[in-house]
Design a protein around this motif. Structure first.
Motif, PDB file in Angstrom:
ATOM      1  N   ASP A 113      26.118  65.704  30.720  1.00  0.00           N
ATOM      2  CA  ASP A 113      27.054  64.566  30.722  1.00  0.00           C
ATOM      3  C   ASP A 113      28.506  65.049  30.761  1.00  0.00           C
ATOM      4  O   ASP A 113      29.350  64.453  31.422  1.00  0.00           O
ATOM      5  CB  ASP A 113      26.880  63.715  29.450  1.00  0.00           C
ATOM      6  CG  ASP A 113      25.600  62.902  29.444  1.00  0.00           C
ATOM      7  OD1 ASP A 113      24.941  62.796  30.494  1.00  0.00           O
ATOM      8  OD2 ASP A 113      25.263  62.368  28.364  1.00  0.00           O
ATOM      9  N   ARG A 114      28.797  66.136  30.040  1.00  0.00           N
ATOM     10  CA  ARG A 114      30.194  66.561  29.907  1.00  0.00           C
ATOM     11  C   ARG A 114      30.621  67.540  30.991  1.00  0.00           C
ATOM     12  O   ARG A 114      31.776  67.539  31.408  1.00  0.00           O
ATOM     13  CB  ARG A 114      30.419  67.178  28.512  1.00  0.00           C
ATOM     14  CG  ARG A 114      30.181  66.159  27.388  1.00  0.00           C
ATOM     15  CD  ARG A 114      30.506  66.746  26.020  1.00  0.00           C
ATOM     16  NE  ARG A 114      31.879  67.171  25.919  1.00  0.00           N
ATOM     17  CZ  ARG A 114      32.267  68.373  25.482  1.00  0.00           C
ATOM     18  NH1 ARG A 114      31.377  69.268  25.098  1.00  0.00           N
ATOM     19  NH2 ARG A 114      33.552  68.672  25.432  1.00  0.00           N
ATOM     20  N   VAL A 115      29.687  68.381  31.454  1.00  0.00           N
ATOM     21  CA  VAL A 115      30.064  69.449  32.394  1.00  0.00           C
ATOM     22  C   VAL A 115      29.998  68.960  33.848  1.00  0.00           C
ATOM     23  O   VAL A 115      30.804  69.371  34.685  1.00  0.00           O
ATOM     24  CB  VAL A 115      29.149  70.683  32.190  1.00  0.00           C
ATOM     25  CG1 VAL A 115      29.413  71.752  33.235  1.00  0.00           C
ATOM     26  CG2 VAL A 115      29.344  71.251  30.778  1.00  0.00           C
ATOM     27  N   PHE A 116      29.070  68.067  34.141  1.00  0.00           N
ATOM     28  CA  PHE A 116      28.914  67.568  35.517  1.00  0.00           C
ATOM     29  C   PHE A 116      29.890  66.409  35.742  1.00  0.00           C
ATOM     30  O   PHE A 116      29.486  65.272  35.958  1.00  0.00           O
ATOM     31  CB  PHE A 116      27.460  67.147  35.760  1.00  0.00           C
ATOM     32  CG  PHE A 116      26.516  68.285  36.061  1.00  0.00           C
ATOM     33  CD1 PHE A 116      26.706  69.545  35.504  1.00  0.00           C
ATOM     34  CD2 PHE A 116      25.425  68.104  36.899  1.00  0.00           C
ATOM     35  CE1 PHE A 116      25.822  70.601  35.777  1.00  0.00           C
ATOM     36  CE2 PHE A 116      24.542  69.150  37.179  1.00  0.00           C
ATOM     37  CZ  PHE A 116      24.746  70.390  36.618  1.00  0.00           C
ATOM     38  N   THR A 117      31.163  66.708  35.676  1.00  0.00           N
ATOM     39  CA  THR A 117      32.184  65.660  35.781  1.00  0.00           C
ATOM     40  C   THR A 117      32.317  65.152  37.218  1.00  0.00           C
ATOM     41  O   THR A 117      31.849  65.790  38.164  1.00  0.00           O
ATOM     42  CB  THR A 117      33.570  66.207  35.379  1.00  0.00           C
ATOM     43  OG1 THR A 117      33.941  67.226  36.323  1.00  0.00           O
ATOM     44  CG2 THR A 117      33.594  66.757  33.973  1.00  0.00           C
ATOM     45  N   ALA A 118      33.010  64.015  37.344  1.00  0.00           N
ATOM     46  CA  ALA A 118      33.399  63.541  38.673  1.00  0.00           C
ATOM     47  C   ALA A 118      34.272  64.594  39.338  1.00  0.00           C
ATOM     48  O   ALA A 118      35.007  65.334  38.672  1.00  0.00           O
ATOM     49  CB  ALA A 118      34.162  62.225  38.558  1.00  0.00           C
ATOM     50  N   HIS A 119      34.165  64.696  40.625  1.00  0.00           N
ATOM     51  CA  HIS A 119      34.899  65.626  41.501  1.00  0.00           C
ATOM     52  C   HIS A 119      34.423  67.073  41.348  1.00  0.00           C
ATOM     53  O   HIS A 119      34.818  67.927  42.110  1.00  0.00           O
ATOM     54  CB  HIS A 119      36.415  65.537  41.310  1.00  0.00           C
ATOM     55  CG  HIS A 119      36.924  64.148  41.525  1.00  0.00           C
ATOM     56  ND1 HIS A 119      38.221  63.790  41.317  1.00  0.00           N
ATOM     57  CD2 HIS A 119      36.296  63.020  41.946  1.00  0.00           C
ATOM     58  CE1 HIS A 119      38.373  62.496  41.572  1.00  0.00           C
ATOM     59  NE2 HIS A 119      37.205  62.016  41.954  1.00  0.00           N
ATOM     60  N   PHE A 120      33.582  67.319  40.335  1.00  0.00           N
ATOM     61  CA  PHE A 120      32.910  68.619  40.237  1.00  0.00           C
ATOM     62  C   PHE A 120      31.465  68.451  40.710  1.00  0.00           C
ATOM     63  O   PHE A 120      31.028  69.132  41.637  1.00  0.00           O
ATOM     64  CB  PHE A 120      32.949  69.148  38.797  1.00  0.00           C
ATOM     65  CG  PHE A 120      32.217  70.471  38.629  1.00  0.00           C
ATOM     66  CD1 PHE A 120      32.788  71.658  39.071  1.00  0.00           C
ATOM     67  CD2 PHE A 120      30.956  70.524  38.039  1.00  0.00           C
ATOM     68  CE1 PHE A 120      32.110  72.873  38.939  1.00  0.00           C
ATOM     69  CE2 PHE A 120      30.272  71.726  37.893  1.00  0.00           C
ATOM     70  CZ  PHE A 120      30.851  72.906  38.355  1.00  0.00           C
ATOM     71  N   ALA A 121      30.747  67.499  40.089  1.00  0.00           N
ATOM     72  CA  ALA A 121      29.315  67.344  40.407  1.00  0.00           C
ATOM     73  C   ALA A 121      29.016  66.057  41.166  1.00  0.00           C
ATOM     74  O   ALA A 121      27.943  65.916  41.737  1.00  0.00           O
ATOM     75  CB  ALA A 121      28.493  67.386  39.130  1.00  0.00           C
ATOM     76  N   HIS A 122      29.919  65.112  41.134  1.00  0.00           N
ATOM     77  CA  HIS A 122      29.690  63.857  41.867  1.00  0.00           C
ATOM     78  C   HIS A 122      31.024  63.290  42.325  1.00  0.00           C
ATOM     79  O   HIS A 122      32.090  63.755  41.902  1.00  0.00           O
ATOM     80  CB  HIS A 122      28.900  62.838  41.016  1.00  0.00           C
ATOM     81  CG  HIS A 122      29.626  62.350  39.793  1.00  0.00           C
ATOM     82  ND1 HIS A 122      30.302  61.163  39.761  1.00  0.00           N
ATOM     83  CD2 HIS A 122      29.790  62.902  38.565  1.00  0.00           C
ATOM     84  CE1 HIS A 122      30.834  60.975  38.568  1.00  0.00           C
ATOM     85  NE2 HIS A 122      30.543  62.031  37.816  1.00  0.00           N
ATOM     86  N   GLY A 123      30.924  62.276  43.221  1.00  0.00           N
ATOM     87  CA  GLY A 123      32.167  61.693  43.736  1.00  0.00           C
ATOM     88  C   GLY A 123      32.864  62.637  44.694  1.00  0.00           C
ATOM     89  O   GLY A 123      34.101  62.751  44.702  1.00  0.00           O
ATOM     90  N   ILE A 124      32.086  63.334  45.523  1.00  0.00           N
ATOM     91  CA  ILE A 124      32.635  64.328  46.441  1.00  0.00           C
ATOM     92  C   ILE A 124      32.305  63.927  47.875  1.00  0.00           C
ATOM     93  O   ILE A 124      31.186  63.492  48.154  1.00  0.00           O
ATOM     94  CB  ILE A 124      32.018  65.713  46.141  1.00  0.00           C
ATOM     95  CG1 ILE A 124      32.477  66.182  44.762  1.00  0.00           C
ATOM     96  CG2 ILE A 124      32.396  66.747  47.193  1.00  0.00           C
ATOM     97  CD1 ILE A 124      31.639  67.280  44.201  1.00  0.00           C
ATOM     98  N   GLY A 125      33.256  64.093  48.779  1.00  0.00           N
ATOM     99  CA  GLY A 125      33.001  63.824  50.193  1.00  0.00           C
ATOM    100  C   GLY A 125      33.339  62.394  50.573  1.00  0.00           C
ATOM    101  O   GLY A 125      33.955  61.647  49.813  1.00  0.00           O
ATOM    102  N   GLU A 126      32.879  62.028  51.787  1.00  0.00           N
ATOM    103  CA  GLU A 126      33.235  60.720  52.361  1.00  0.00           C
ATOM    104  C   GLU A 126      32.303  59.625  51.834  1.00  0.00           C
ATOM    105  O   GLU A 126      31.082  59.797  51.819  1.00  0.00           O
ATOM    106  CB  GLU A 126      33.078  60.844  53.889  1.00  0.00           C
ATOM    107  CG  GLU A 126      33.281  59.553  54.663  1.00  0.00           C
ATOM    108  CD  GLU A 126      32.829  59.709  56.132  1.00  0.00           C
ATOM    109  OE1 GLU A 126      32.804  60.849  56.644  1.00  0.00           O
ATOM    110  OE2 GLU A 126      32.495  58.679  56.738  1.00  0.00           O
TER     111      GLU A 126
END
Ligand SMILES: Cc1cc2nc3c(=O)[nH]c(=O)nc-3n(C[C@H](O)[C@H](O)[C@H](O)COP(=O)(O)O)c2cc1C
Length: 258
Positions: A113-126
């Motif tokens: 929950d804490r390490v897989f943050t947005a822009h690191f693990a999700h919310g990337i690309g188009e």
């Protein structure tokens, strides 16, 4: 090969502790570099909250958006940044944990929950009508391999195709597919020790041999053939599997394996 072991067990003398120690010894002996995140020993904070995002946390708090902003501005807490750096350093990530209530212990879920943050693990690309981000086969952790090493109280039959607990591949699907394949890792078939509460010394030597074998073949083991999101298997924008791609009679989580 650089291997990160994320280890979640409160007792070093447990079966999980032994499997973790054996992994470190086996990999180092074979000339690989190993780092361990021993979550209980680190007193890992298991809950995501505003304190993770430094001064950039918004009010009201929005964990997804705030985690992405803190990632972008370098204001995530040092413990989270250190784990993200370890993941980027690693070629292979092993997760060693006991199955607790059909999933990982809370401390390990809190690590995700804490390490897989947005822009690191999700919310990337188009994100558009034709694409829904770089996920499931693509993402920050692409090029890395992941492996669950799980000890399970129940016997194998309880986790067989018709077993009362559901097939082990289904039980582990949310982790293997939803957490590890999602940010791009190739996921190896899990190493599962069943009947883990009743292991004799004799059992342990058989288990240890099998575990060493898996550890020494991490680079050559065929990953689970999860379907990449963006290579044509799914309808857009619904992201449903295209009709006819499933093998005869296949339903459920198995649909997402080629
Ligand atoms: C809180 C808790 C929840 C558990 N949930 C499950 C479960 O869902 N399924 C199962 O087969 N075993 C379950 N078990 C048994 C553990 O998986 C087993 O005790 C563990 O894998 C043994 O490894 P260890 O000696 O390293 O702790 C649970 C045990 C505990 C303490």
């Amino acid at each position: 090969m650089k291997t990160l072991i994320v280890y979640a067990h409160p007792e070093p003398r447990s079966l999980n502790g032994s499997l973790k120690d054996l992994a470190v010894a086996t990999l180092e002996k074979a000339g690989h570099q190993v780092r361990v995140s021993d979550l209980y020993a680190m007193n890992w904070k298991a809950v995501a909250d505003a304190a993770d995002f430094g001064p950039s946390a918004s009010s009201p708090l929005n964990v997804g958006a705030d985690s992405g902003r803190a990632f972008d501005t370098g204001t995530l807490t040092p413990d989270i940044v250190a784990e993200q750096e370890k993941l980027l350093w690693a070629d292979v990530v092993i997760f060693q944990f006991p199955l607790w209530w059909y999933t990982m212990p809370a401390i390990l879920k809190g690590w995700v929950d804490r390490v897989f943050t947005a822009h690191f693990a999700h919310g990337i690309g188009e994100f558009s009508d034709v694409k829904y981000g770089d996920r499931f086969g693509e993402g920050t952790l692409a090029g890395r391999r992941a492996l669950l090493s799980v000890t399970v109280g129940g016997p194998e039959s309880h986790y067989a195709e018709r077993g009362i607990n559901g097939p082990i591949d289904d039980v582990l699907f949310p982790i293997n597919h939803g957490i590890l394949y999602f940010p791009g890792m190739e996921v190896l078939p899990p190493f599962v020790v069943h009947g883990a509460g009743r292991i004799t010394d004799e059992d342990y030597s058989v288990i240890a041999k099998a575990w060493e074998q898996r550890l020494l073949t991490l680079e050559s083991t065929e990953p689970i053939a999860f379907r990449p999101q963006n290579l044509g298997d799914y309808e857009m924008p619904s992201l449903t599997l295209k009709k006819g791609l499933e093998p005869e009679g296949r339903t459920g989580f198995g649909l997402h394996v080629r």
